[in-house]
Design an enzyme around this catalytic site. Sequence first.
Site, PDB file in Angstrom:
ATOM      1  N   CYS A 167       1.173  -1.344  -0.446  1.00  0.00           N
ATOM      2  CA  CYS A 167       0.017   0.053   0.501  1.00  0.00           C
ATOM      3  C   CYS A 167       0.370   1.263   0.042  1.00  0.00           C
ATOM      4  CB  CYS A 167      -1.406  -0.124   1.373  1.00  0.00           C
ATOM      5  SG  CYS A 167      -2.460   1.222   1.027  1.00  0.00           S
ATOM      6  N   GLU A 224      -1.729  -8.958   4.578  1.00  0.00           N
ATOM      7  CA  GLU A 224      -1.601  -9.266   5.881  1.00  0.00           C
ATOM      8  C   GLU A 224      -3.041  -9.849   6.282  1.00  0.00           C
ATOM      9  OE1 GLU A 224      -1.425  -6.693   4.328  1.00  0.00           O
ATOM     10  OE2 GLU A 224      -1.513  -4.711   5.491  1.00  0.00           O
ATOM     11  N   HIS A 264      -4.043  -5.093   0.389  1.00  0.00           N
ATOM     12  CA  HIS A 264      -3.384  -5.641   2.056  1.00  0.00           C
ATOM     13  C   HIS A 264      -3.386  -7.156   1.824  1.00  0.00           C
ATOM     14  CE1 HIS A 264      -3.051  -1.779   3.620  1.00  0.00           C
ATOM     15  NE2 HIS A 264      -4.019  -1.721   3.265  1.00  0.00           N
TER      16      HIS A 264
END
Length: 512
Positions: A82, A171, A169
């Site tokens: 990001c 994660e 993202h």
Amino acid sequence: MQEERILVIDYGSQYTQLIARRVRENKTFCEVLQPDNIQNLENFNNVIGIILSGGPNSVSQNNEYDLPDQLFLKDIPVLGICFGMQLICKKFNSKIKKSSSSEYGKAKLKVKKNTEIFNGLSETFEVWMSHGDSVVSLPDNFSEIASTNSESISAVKLNDKEVYGIQFHPEVTHTLDDGKIISNFIHRICDSKGLWTTKNIIDSQIIKIKDTVKSDNVILGLSGGVDSSVAAAILHEAVKENLTCIFIDNGLLRLNEKEQVQDGFKDFKNIKIIYVDASKVFLERLEGITEPEEKRKIIGKTFIDVFQTESKKIKNAKWLAQGTIYPDVIESAAASDKAHLIKSHHNVGGLPENMELKILEPLRELFKDEVRKLGLELGINKKLINRHPFPGPGLAVRILGEVRQDYADILRQADNIFIQLLHEKDLYDKISQAFTVFMPVKSVGVTGDGRSYGNVVSLRAVKTIDFMTAKPFEFPFNFLEEVSTRIINEVPEISRVCLDISSKPPATIEWE
Ligand code: XMP
């Protein structure tokens, strides 16, 4: 033991700790660092990869975080997520547009070019986006490797180096890649040996503790919480009878806390635990005090007084062991930078420097889930390890207004019924934290033929990952009815049971 490490540079994303945990789940040690460290990479040894986190800033408006040339001169793989991707793209003079509307939420990603980072993934999959700025065109030495339906570029690679940027993202679990992107980066791109395992952590910590402490005595404040319990377990393994744990009952503990701690350590031969009942002095000092911060301060100070008195009884004690864990370390490092974002806890465990003891923090590098795994491997019983967190000031933050012995006794009973029922109905492990709160108000009830006035308690149960934000747990209604009936029937002082359904923010988890 930490031969290899990944550096996670924190640009202020709410997901930074999550990135670090994902790396650790891939059996690779990582450190979370503030951005200025990237200017001095030579200070870090054995770095096998660098991840640049997301963050709330905009590269088009902020030059504070420019990346140094040396980051790309070494052969260390880099992954920008990001804001991290935008920093990389900006460094190489890509065109970045400040979007009028942000791309937020789910998006379908289409992989455009085969690279290691997307190895094993299908051509399209769902990802989680959250960004304002967009990269709209790249210089020649970069390739666009994936995009979503929107016009912006969603993933890039520097052609001749292992430097990747991804706009979404990986994660978070909303990105449906099955954890492959981070795993690919760590194993396929950074070539991690995967040595960060529970057994290795324990073995290396034991060696480290032995080397540091030698034949000195160590004392530790055992609270019954996970962190201090695991710290006690690993120290016991390392220094055996040279460890003395001090368990202070401040009168504000849960029902049967002492027994639960005893039970948790029943398989630890010869562990020295001194139980100190200091409830009288704590409750006396709290008499008439209603202001929450003042209550906390009194408890903190009294804890220090009692602990100091007890620790002086232990001869040749040179070390004070504490259950500090990695999020505490990261948060205090970040706090100096962005103090307004960080919630400071007034931990009761804080002890004065004049104790002249050296500090030992064997869990300083570990996340909570790693601490739990270590605890289980070391033989602490599962029930103690999987307990919900319990705040240092104990029931004082769950009794509104003045803390009194009778209130604490009533609350302990009600809370015990709630928690037991959560276990019985298999709900306990689905909840991050559950407890009961005591309100010093009276409400009318009908018992037998007469009217009675009893106290009110509230149930609180939340689901959360980081305890910074939380959502109320959704109970089946019949469960709530059962808890309420049992509390009112079994605790005569209570006439009414409520349920707290507030989210954090704006409410906090504890009531204070
Ligand atoms: P709040 O109430 O701030 O709580 O939403 C967030 C988490 O922190 C715990 N908490 C504490 N833990 N010492 C602790 O060790 C404290 O003084 C303290 N105050 C709150 C709370 O139980 C929740 O898990």
